[in-house]
Design an enzyme around this catalytic site. Sequence first.
Site, PDB file in Angstrom:
ATOM      1  N   THR A  29       0.871  -1.167   0.000  1.00 12.42           N
ATOM      2  CA  THR A  29       0.000   0.000   0.000  1.00 12.42           C
ATOM      3  C   THR A  29       0.909   1.219   0.000  1.00 12.42           C
ATOM      4  O   THR A  29       1.596   1.495   0.979  1.00 12.42           O
ATOM      5  CB  THR A  29      -0.905   0.015   1.241  1.00 12.42           C
ATOM      6  OG1 THR A  29      -1.717  -1.158   1.245  1.00 12.42           O
ATOM      7  CG2 THR A  29      -1.804   1.254   1.231  1.00 12.42           C
TER       8      THR A  29
ATOM      9  N   LYS B 256      -7.787   1.046  -2.142  1.00 12.56           N
ATOM     10  CA  LYS B 256      -7.249   0.563  -0.866  1.00 12.56           C
ATOM     11  C   LYS B 256      -7.314   1.657   0.204  1.00 12.56           C
ATOM     12  O   LYS B 256      -7.599   1.376   1.379  1.00 12.56           O
ATOM     13  CB  LYS B 256      -5.806   0.094  -1.053  1.00 12.56           C
ATOM     14  CG  LYS B 256      -5.103  -0.333   0.252  1.00 12.56           C
ATOM     15  CD  LYS B 256      -5.808  -1.497   0.956  1.00 12.56           C
ATOM     16  CE  LYS B 256      -5.179  -1.828   2.297  1.00 12.56           C
ATOM     17  NZ  LYS B 256      -3.841  -2.432   2.183  1.00 12.56           N
TER      18      LYS B 256
ATOM     19  N   LYS C  21       0.830   4.693   8.609  1.00 12.86           N
ATOM     20  CA  LYS C  21       1.389   4.992   7.289  1.00 12.86           C
ATOM     21  C   LYS C  21       0.273   5.118   6.259  1.00 12.86           C
ATOM     22  O   LYS C  21       0.243   6.052   5.454  1.00 12.86           O
ATOM     23  CB  LYS C  21       2.383   3.896   6.896  1.00 12.86           C
ATOM     24  CG  LYS C  21       3.012   4.065   5.509  1.00 12.86           C
ATOM     25  CD  LYS C  21       2.293   3.295   4.423  1.00 12.86           C
ATOM     26  CE  LYS C  21       2.343   1.794   4.654  1.00 12.86           C
ATOM     27  NZ  LYS C  21       1.697   1.067   3.533  1.00 12.86           N
TER      28      LYS C  21
END
Length: 293
Positions: A98, A173, A241
């Site tokens: 990701t 995502k 993150k």
Amino acid sequence: MQERRVGFVGTGVMGLPMARNVMRAGFPVTVHNRTRSRAEPLLSEGAAWADTPAALAAVCDVVVTCVSDTPDMRAVVLGPAGIAEGALPGATVIDMSTISPSATRDIAERLGAAGVDMLDAPVSGGQKGAVEGTLSIMVGGKAEVLERCRPVLDAMGTTIVHCGDHGQGQMVKLCNQIAIAVNVLAAAEALTFARKAGLDLATVIEAVGAGSAGSWAIKVLGPRMASRDFAAGFMVKLQLKDLRLVMQEASELGVPLAGAAVAQQLFTAIQAEGGGDDGTQALVRAVEKLAGL
């Protein structure tokens, strides 16, 4: 397609079981990891080793990357001894990390100039889904490239959705990460409220989880919150993150994300107290602290 050679760069918590499932599907697999010892289980099961990403790419038709963050992906693909140096013309890089959507588009463009296709294919389902081969995979890139690589992805996931062009898999995502962060926060608040009220947490999870407020966070992470099991399926530092990526994109789009912003701050509090490697269910500790528990 079954005879295509598949490479895996990144054999950590997610990458190792994903590579194992590709091996079990009958593909010859070559692996590379910054720390070789983390790849040893796969090597003992028949995977080949490559000393660098470039060396791996030189012997693979499909190269899967599963790394932690955008700088890692840039280094693995475009850095010295990176995938771009060794990639075979006509090969495909499938990034299952990701990372930044804009970085994804840039990397795809650079690989494309060298005759190498790319798919961004981030996943949802956590370590359990990686082990069981039941991941949800969100794919950006050319539809025909996805179809060519679908047998490899089928070995790792049960839901494979084409989301659009390069970067769109990453954008979907991020939608997923918004939803999961807010759901984890909702579960943490509900159970903290229940605990403060003196309710039996198992009873609350059973009742709420079966109704319209039920969610994966309540049903799966709720029992871990209740039992104080903070072992990582997905680490707080990685959730943070992802939320940083979310907030960067939201700022550019002009989209307010109040719930995700609160979750980000509370996850930050957990990390500041040394809980970055804990599972995301550790968020309950921050809510409990605010409640005086």
